[in-house]
Every structure is written in C-alpha cells, then in structure tokens.
Write a protein that holds these residues in place. Structure first.
Motif, PDB file in Angstrom:
ATOM      1  N   GLY A   1      -5.180  -3.274  -3.454  1.00 21.59           N
ATOM      2  CA  GLY A   1      -6.577  -2.872  -3.387  1.00 21.59           C
ATOM      3  C   GLY A   1      -7.429  -3.864  -2.617  1.00 21.59           C
ATOM      4  N   GLU A   2      -7.142  -5.146  -2.794  1.00 20.53           N
ATOM      5  CA  GLU A   2      -7.937  -6.182  -2.132  1.00 20.53           C
ATOM      6  C   GLU A   2      -7.534  -6.408  -0.682  1.00 20.53           C
ATOM      7  OE1 GLU A   2      -7.448  -9.613  -4.573  1.00 20.53           O
ATOM      8  OE2 GLU A   2      -8.882  -8.936  -6.115  1.00 20.53           O
ATOM      9  N   ARG A   3      -6.230  -6.241  -0.363  1.00 19.66           N
ATOM     10  CA  ARG A   3      -5.737  -6.637   0.961  1.00 19.66           C
ATOM     11  C   ARG A   3      -5.201  -5.495   1.810  1.00 19.66           C
ATOM     12  NH1 ARG A   3      -2.425 -12.125  -0.868  1.00 19.66           N
ATOM     13  NH2 ARG A   3      -4.059 -12.900  -2.269  1.00 19.66           N
ATOM     14  N   GLY A   4      -4.943  -4.349   1.192  1.00 19.90           N
ATOM     15  CA  GLY A   4      -4.332  -3.263   1.935  1.00 19.90           C
ATOM     16  C   GLY A   4      -2.818  -3.382   1.926  1.00 19.90           C
ATOM     17  N   TYR A   5      -2.145  -2.308   2.347  1.00 18.54           N
ATOM     18  CA  TYR A   5      -0.685  -2.254   2.266  1.00 18.54           C
ATOM     19  C   TYR A   5      -0.025  -3.289   3.162  1.00 18.54           C
ATOM     20  CZ  TYR A   5       4.084  -0.558   2.843  1.00 18.54           C
ATOM     21  OH  TYR A   5       5.444  -0.476   2.903  1.00 18.54           O
ATOM     22  N   ARG A   6      -0.448  -3.357   4.396  1.00 19.65           N
ATOM     23  CA  ARG A   6       0.240  -4.227   5.350  1.00 19.65           C
ATOM     24  C   ARG A   6       0.014  -5.711   5.069  1.00 19.65           C
ATOM     25  NH1 ARG A   6      -1.131   0.360   8.110  1.00 19.65           N
ATOM     26  NH2 ARG A   6       0.581   1.367   9.232  1.00 19.65           N
ATOM     27  N   ALA A   7      -1.177  -6.083   4.671  1.00 23.34           N
ATOM     28  CA  ALA A   7      -1.476  -7.496   4.448  1.00 23.34           C
ATOM     29  C   ALA A   7      -0.961  -8.011   3.109  1.00 23.34           C
ATOM     30  CB  ALA A   7      -2.982  -7.730   4.542  1.00 23.34           C
ATOM     31  N   ALA A   8      -0.718  -7.123   2.165  1.00 18.43           N
ATOM     32  CA  ALA A   8      -0.232  -7.543   0.847  1.00 18.43           C
ATOM     33  C   ALA A   8       1.204  -8.043   0.960  1.00 18.43           C
ATOM     34  CB  ALA A   8      -0.300  -6.377  -0.135  1.00 18.43           C
TER      35      ALA A   8
ATOM     36  N   SER B   1      -8.815   4.321   0.598  1.00 21.41           N
ATOM     37  CA  SER B   1      -8.798   3.581   1.861  1.00 21.41           C
ATOM     38  C   SER B   1      -7.389   3.303   2.358  1.00 21.41           C
ATOM     39  CB  SER B   1      -9.559   2.255   1.705  1.00 21.41           C
ATOM     40  OG  SER B   1     -10.894   2.483   1.299  1.00 21.41           O
ATOM     41  N   HIS B   2      -6.611   2.586   1.560  1.00 21.12           N
ATOM     42  CA  HIS B   2      -5.356   2.048   2.058  1.00 21.12           C
ATOM     43  C   HIS B   2      -4.232   3.077   2.166  1.00 21.12           C
ATOM     44  CE1 HIS B   2      -7.538  -1.582   1.774  1.00 21.12           C
ATOM     45  NE2 HIS B   2      -7.484  -1.670   0.447  1.00 21.12           N
ATOM     46  N   ALA B   3      -4.142   4.000   1.213  1.00 26.84           N
ATOM     47  CA  ALA B   3      -3.064   4.986   1.277  1.00 26.84           C
ATOM     48  C   ALA B   3      -3.223   5.910   2.476  1.00 26.84           C
ATOM     49  CB  ALA B   3      -3.019   5.803  -0.013  1.00 26.84           C
ATOM     50  N   ARG B   4      -4.443   6.203   2.855  1.00 24.88           N
ATOM     51  CA  ARG B   4      -4.698   7.125   3.966  1.00 24.88           C
ATOM     52  C   ARG B   4      -4.326   6.513   5.309  1.00 24.88           C
ATOM     53  NH1 ARG B   4      -8.550  11.185   2.214  1.00 24.88           N
ATOM     54  NH2 ARG B   4      -9.165  10.795   0.072  1.00 24.88           N
ATOM     55  N   THR B   5      -4.327   5.185   5.376  1.00 24.14           N
ATOM     56  CA  THR B   5      -4.025   4.516   6.643  1.00 24.14           C
ATOM     57  C   THR B   5      -2.648   3.855   6.632  1.00 24.14           C
ATOM     58  OG1 THR B   5      -5.127   2.491   5.876  1.00 24.14           O
ATOM     59  CG2 THR B   5      -6.463   4.074   7.087  1.00 24.14           C
ATOM     60  N   GLY B   6      -1.924   3.970   5.526  1.00 22.09           N
ATOM     61  CA  GLY B   6      -0.638   3.289   5.403  1.00 22.09           C
ATOM     62  C   GLY B   6       0.527   4.022   6.008  1.00 22.09           C
ATOM     63  N   GLY B   7       0.336   5.276   6.349  1.00 17.10           N
ATOM     64  CA  GLY B   7       1.432   6.052   6.913  1.00 17.10           C
ATOM     65  C   GLY B   7       1.596   7.383   6.206  1.00 17.10           C
ATOM     66  N   GLU B   8       2.385   8.265   6.794  1.00 15.09           N
ATOM     67  CA  GLU B   8       2.509   9.641   6.301  1.00 15.09           C
ATOM     68  C   GLU B   8       2.980   9.757   4.854  1.00 15.09           C
ATOM     69  OE1 GLU B   8       4.673  13.878   7.492  1.00 15.09           O
ATOM     70  OE2 GLU B   8       4.805  12.146   8.820  1.00 15.09           O
ATOM     71  N   PRO B   9       4.034   9.030   4.429  1.00 20.24           N
ATOM     72  CA  PRO B   9       4.475   9.210   3.033  1.00 20.24           C
ATOM     73  C   PRO B   9       3.359   8.937   2.023  1.00 20.24           C
ATOM     74  CG  PRO B   9       6.076   7.931   4.277  1.00 20.24           C
ATOM     75  CD  PRO B   9       4.847   8.027   5.131  1.00 20.24           C
ATOM     76  N   PHE B  10       2.537   7.930   2.305  1.00 22.81           N
ATOM     77  CA  PHE B  10       1.461   7.587   1.382  1.00 22.81           C
ATOM     78  C   PHE B  10       0.335   8.617   1.446  1.00 22.81           C
ATOM     79  CE2 PHE B  10       2.944   3.196   2.808  1.00 22.81           C
ATOM     80  CZ  PHE B  10       3.930   3.146   1.833  1.00 22.81           C
ATOM     81  N   ALA B  11       0.026   9.069   2.645  1.00 25.13           N
ATOM     82  CA  ALA B  11      -1.027  10.077   2.800  1.00 25.13           C
ATOM     83  C   ALA B  11      -0.658  11.360   2.068  1.00 25.13           C
ATOM     84  CB  ALA B  11      -1.264  10.360   4.280  1.00 25.13           C
ATOM     85  N   VAL B  12       0.619  11.715   2.073  1.00 29.03           N
ATOM     86  CA  VAL B  12       1.076  12.922   1.372  1.00 29.03           C
ATOM     87  C   VAL B  12       0.828  12.794  -0.126  1.00 29.03           C
ATOM     88  CG1 VAL B  12       3.139  14.239   0.726  1.00 29.03           C
ATOM     89  CG2 VAL B  12       2.765  13.602   3.110  1.00 29.03           C
ATOM     90  N   GLU B  13       1.094  11.610  -0.676  1.00 31.84           N
ATOM     91  CA  GLU B  13       0.864  11.371  -2.110  1.00 31.84           C
ATOM     92  C   GLU B  13      -0.609  11.570  -2.458  1.00 31.84           C
ATOM     93  OE1 GLU B  13       3.038  10.580  -4.456  1.00 31.84           O
ATOM     94  OE2 GLU B  13       4.747   9.579  -3.548  1.00 31.84           O
ATOM     95  N   VAL B  14      -1.501  11.023  -1.638  1.00 33.82           N
ATOM     96  CA  VAL B  14      -2.934  11.125  -1.904  1.00 33.82           C
ATOM     97  C   VAL B  14      -3.415  12.554  -1.718  1.00 33.82           C
ATOM     98  CG1 VAL B  14      -5.218  10.375  -1.168  1.00 33.82           C
ATOM     99  CG2 VAL B  14      -3.376   8.726  -1.334  1.00 33.82           C
ATOM    100  N   THR B  15      -2.884  13.245  -0.723  1.00 40.04           N
ATOM    101  CA  THR B  15      -3.267  14.635  -0.495  1.00 40.04           C
ATOM    102  C   THR B  15      -2.941  15.496  -1.705  1.00 40.04           C
ATOM    103  OG1 THR B  15      -2.985  14.437   1.903  1.00 40.04           O
ATOM    104  CG2 THR B  15      -2.881  16.650   0.965  1.00 40.04           C
ATOM    105  N   ALA B  16      -1.795  15.248  -2.328  1.00 43.11           N
ATOM    106  CA  ALA B  16      -1.419  16.017  -3.521  1.00 43.11           C
ATOM    107  C   ALA B  16      -2.431  15.797  -4.642  1.00 43.11           C
ATOM    108  CB  ALA B  16      -0.023  15.611  -3.976  1.00 43.11           C
ATOM    109  N   MET B  17      -2.866  14.543  -4.832  1.00 39.41           N
ATOM    110  CA  MET B  17      -3.876  14.249  -5.855  1.00 39.41           C
ATOM    111  C   MET B  17      -5.179  14.962  -5.532  1.00 39.41           C
ATOM    112  SD  MET B  17      -6.858  12.215  -6.148  1.00 39.41           S
ATOM    113  CE  MET B  17      -6.664  10.923  -4.916  1.00 39.41           C
ATOM    114  N   ARG B  18      -5.590  14.883  -4.266  1.00 37.52           N
ATOM    115  CA  ARG B  18      -6.866  15.481  -3.867  1.00 37.52           C
ATOM    116  C   ARG B  18      -6.833  16.991  -4.060  1.00 37.52           C
ATOM    117  NH1 ARG B  18     -10.216  17.364   0.185  1.00 37.52           N
ATOM    118  NH2 ARG B  18     -12.151  16.162   0.428  1.00 37.52           N
ATOM    119  N   GLU B  19      -5.710  17.613  -3.726  1.00 33.00           N
ATOM    120  CA  GLU B  19      -5.595  19.060  -3.882  1.00 33.00           C
ATOM    121  C   GLU B  19      -5.694  19.465  -5.347  1.00 33.00           C
ATOM    122  OE1 GLU B  19      -1.955  20.078  -1.936  1.00 33.00           O
ATOM    123  OE2 GLU B  19      -2.871  20.111   0.071  1.00 33.00           O
TER     124      GLU B  19
END
Length: 215
Positions: free
Chosen positions: A27-34, A113-131
């Motif tokens: 949450g504080e650093r994002g996926y890539r920087a963590a 923020s971070h899941a949406r920019t981390g790549g497709e697998p993560f974006a899919v997870e968030v999309t399911a929650m949003r739906e």
C-alpha cells in the motif's frame, strides 16, 4: 527436565500476520517497489518462510488483493441493513464503503491504485471485486425503481449504467478523501448523495433530463 518449547503459531495466524505486513508495504510503496525483505521484516519472520507460505511476490500480492476485495465487499453488504427506503439503503452502503476505505488506507491503495497498474493478472482480480459491488448497487437502484413505480420502470441498461457511474464516483471520492484526513466518511457519503440522489430521485419520480431540441 527439558526446556519447554514455545507453542507453534497456527498457520492461519502466521499467514494473516504476513498478509497484514504485505498490505502495508504494498500500500505504501506499490507492487514493484515493495520488497519481500521488507515484508518479512515487518511481519517478524524470515524471507524463506514468506516464500514457503505464499510462493512468490506475485502470489502474495494476489492474495492481498483477494483479501482486501473480500473485506470491502463484505463491509458494504453488511452496511446495508435493508431497513428504510431506497435512499437510506444507498446512504448506508456509501457510509460503509467510505468508512472501510478510511480505516484501511493501505488496503484501498492496493485495490484502487497499485493493482490496476501492476499488470493484467492483478487488474483481473480487482475487476471481479468491482463487478460484485456494481451488481450490488444495480440491485439497489432496481429495487428503488420498483418501490417508486410498482414495477422495474428503468431499463436494465440504464440501471447498469447508473450503477457504474455511482461506483466510479465513489472510488474517486475515496481517493480524494484519502489525501485529506479532515474529510470524514460521513462527509464523503453525503457529498456523493447530494451529487447522485437528486438525479436518481428525479428518475424514481419519472422526471428525466433530456437534451434541448436540436442539441
């Protein structure tokens, strides 16, 4: 008499401890920087143990997304008691949403923020929650239409569009509220109600906006 060994921590408790630390670092650093080193240090465990439990950084981040998604959806559903009219139910749901995101800023940062920019697998997870949240809000709006007219007077497509717009506005407001600690969950919910309910209320009463002729 031999030394008494410390009681081994149950796997579920240890895993929750690691996920708590991971959500904070991601949450504080994002996926890539963590880093897994930072997560292990914050959790108070060795890095090999994190890998043993959660296999990889990618799987750890996915587990964080799933956990935070489930918690947010559960909070919104629990917030709507079913009592009162449609406006009360929407108000209760919005307050639950903004209360949860305010109390879990790192979890919300992971999802929004971070899941949406981390790549497709993560974006899919968030999309399911949003739906799932959009489907829940769609049901609330459809129920409001039935309450106002005695039948589902609004077309399904329009109800779905209204739900998408409302959820998108709530996400934006949660991001805004996260940058200003003085904004309370109640204030954020009231802002969105003032913005959205006047329009939804008019729809419920059959008063619809339409462009002027020739516009």
């Amino acid at each position: 008499m031999g030394e008494v060994r410390a009681k081994r921590m149950p796997r579920a408790v240890r895993e929750r401890q690691m996920l708590d630390a991971a959500v904070r670092v991601f949450g504080e650093r994002g996926y890539r920087a963590a880093s897994m080193d930072d997560i292990a240090e914050l959790a108070g465990v060795s890095k090999p143990l994190v890998y043993l439990y959660l296999n990889s950084k990618e799987e750890l981040f996915s587990a964080c997304i799933r956990r935070e998604s489930a918690a947010l959806v559960a909070a919104v559903r629990a917030g709507v008691s079913g009592a009162g009219g449609a406006d009360r139910q929407l108000w209760d749901g919005l307050r639950a949403f903004f209360t949860h995101t305010a109390h879990n800023p790192d979890g919300w940062a992971v999802l929004h923020s971070h899941a949406r920019t981390g790549g497709e697998p993560f974006a899919v997870e968030v999309t399911a929650m949003r739906e799932e949240i959009v489907a829940f809000v769609t049901g609330l709006i459809a129920a409001a239409a039935r309450e106002a007219h005695g039948d589902p007077a609004l077309p399904d497509r329009e109800v779905a569009g209204l739900a998408q717009a409302l959820v998108g506005a709530a996400e934006s407001l949660a991001g805004w509220a996260g940058t200003d600690p003085s904004v309370t969950a109640k204030e954020a919910a009231a802002t969105l109600m003032n913005f959205a309910w006047s329009g939804l209320g008019n729809l419920m009463e059959g008063r619809r906006w339409s462009p002027a002729p020739g516009a």
